[in-house]
Design an enzyme around this catalytic site. Structure first.
Site, PDB file in Angstrom:
ATOM      1  N   SER A   1       5.048  -0.592   6.047  1.00  0.00           N
ATOM      2  CA  SER A   1       5.018   0.314   7.202  1.00  0.00           C
ATOM      3  C   SER A   1       4.018  -0.179   8.239  1.00  0.00           C
ATOM      4  O   SER A   1       4.265  -0.062   9.448  1.00  0.00           O
ATOM      5  CB  SER A   1       4.629   1.730   6.754  1.00  0.00           C
ATOM      6  OG  SER A   1       5.587   2.258   5.892  1.00  0.00           O
TER       7      SER A   1
ATOM      8  N   HIS B   1      11.071   0.947   0.953  1.00  0.00           N
ATOM      9  CA  HIS B   1      10.947   2.305   0.393  1.00  0.00           C
ATOM     10  C   HIS B   1      12.324   2.825  -0.039  1.00  0.00           C
ATOM     11  O   HIS B   1      12.478   3.376  -1.136  1.00  0.00           O
ATOM     12  CB  HIS B   1      10.418   3.284   1.438  1.00  0.00           C
ATOM     13  CG  HIS B   1       8.990   3.091   1.854  1.00  0.00           C
ATOM     14  ND1 HIS B   1       8.596   3.089   3.175  1.00  0.00           N
ATOM     15  CD2 HIS B   1       7.859   2.916   1.132  1.00  0.00           C
ATOM     16  CE1 HIS B   1       7.278   2.934   3.243  1.00  0.00           C
ATOM     17  NE2 HIS B   1       6.812   2.808   2.009  1.00  0.00           N
TER      18      HIS B   1
ATOM     19  N   ARG C   1       5.250  -4.493  -4.585  1.00  0.00           N
ATOM     20  CA  ARG C   1       5.719  -5.719  -3.924  1.00  0.00           C
ATOM     21  C   ARG C   1       4.986  -6.952  -4.416  1.00  0.00           C
ATOM     22  O   ARG C   1       5.495  -8.061  -4.307  1.00  0.00           O
ATOM     23  CB  ARG C   1       5.550  -5.612  -2.404  1.00  0.00           C
ATOM     24  CG  ARG C   1       6.442  -4.590  -1.743  1.00  0.00           C
ATOM     25  CD  ARG C   1       5.922  -4.210  -0.395  1.00  0.00           C
ATOM     26  NE  ARG C   1       4.574  -3.653  -0.521  1.00  0.00           N
ATOM     27  CZ  ARG C   1       3.870  -3.140   0.476  1.00  0.00           C
ATOM     28  NH1 ARG C   1       4.359  -3.135   1.684  1.00  0.00           N
ATOM     29  NH2 ARG C   1       2.670  -2.636   0.262  1.00  0.00           N
TER      30      ARG C   1
ATOM     31  N   LYS D   1      -5.691   6.145   6.415  1.00  0.00           N
ATOM     32  CA  LYS D   1      -4.848   5.406   7.360  1.00  0.00           C
ATOM     33  C   LYS D   1      -4.708   6.160   8.675  1.00  0.00           C
ATOM     34  O   LYS D   1      -4.650   7.396   8.683  1.00  0.00           O
ATOM     35  CB  LYS D   1      -3.443   5.206   6.766  1.00  0.00           C
ATOM     36  CG  LYS D   1      -3.421   4.277   5.575  1.00  0.00           C
ATOM     37  CD  LYS D   1      -2.009   4.073   5.058  1.00  0.00           C
ATOM     38  CE  LYS D   1      -1.986   3.096   3.892  1.00  0.00           C
ATOM     39  NZ  LYS D   1      -0.653   3.001   3.268  1.00  0.00           N
TER      40      LYS D   1
END
Ligand code: PNS
Length: 162
Positions: free
Chosen positions: A132, A18, A95, A42
């Site tokens: 994360s 990030h 990514r 989440k």
């Protein structure tokens, strides 16, 4: 004209990937808003306020050029925030092809809703495997997260563990 962009995300917690994207984007815009958004899909580890303060500490420690503001947003559409602050661009870190597939529909909807364009940025490949969720899992199981997160986050997660 002031070029303003928003980097949204859960940042639960902020990772080196990030931070790399934030730093690259900070060099491209006059003002960058790093926006912590609650993602109802989440299960959160850190409270929003803690994510904001860890981002602020990490960005300050990285000594980024440009104006980088950190804030949070929990009501309404992401593009409403963009419109409120005069931002015409969203920046997302990519990514892999999985990220492209996940981000593309949101990018198109955000453009349809409010004319806000999305720019996909590639982080340093050294961070391509970092997420994360991986950090949360390693931390929860007592592993060392220092290769994946800024110092302040590693210290916080370590302290949290007691
Ligand atoms: O770090 P994350 O969890 O991948 O971030 C996802 C996030 C928060 C950027 C995404 O869930 C999002 O854009 N939420 C905003 C909700 C919204 O405006 N939805 C409608 C248009 S896509």
């Amino acid at each position: 004209m002031t070029r303003i962009a928003v980097v949204p995300g859960s940042f639960d917690p902020v990772t080196l990937g990030h931070l790399d994207v934030i730093e690259r984007a900070a060099g491209l815009f006059d003002q960058l808003h790093v926006l912590v958004v609650h993602n109802p899909g989440k299960t959160a580890l850190l409270p929003i306020a803690q994510r904001v303060s860890l981002l602020q500490e990490s960005i300050a420690a990285a000594g980024m050029r440009g104006t980088v503001l950190v804030t949070s947003w929990s009501v309404g559409l992401l593009v409403d925030y963009c419109t409120d602050v005069g931002a015409s661009v969203l920046v997302k870190g990519i990514r892999s092809q999985i990220d492209v597939a996940y981000e593309t529909p949101m990018a198109i909807v955000n453009r349809d809703l409010a004319g806000v364009e999305t720019i996909f940025m590639l982080p340093d490949p050294a961070h391509a495997h970092v997420s994360s969720s991986l950090v949360r899992q390693v931390a929860a199981l007592g592993g060392d997260v220092t290769p994946y997160v800024p110092r302040s986050v590693a210290d916080y997660l370590q302290k949290d563990r007691g």
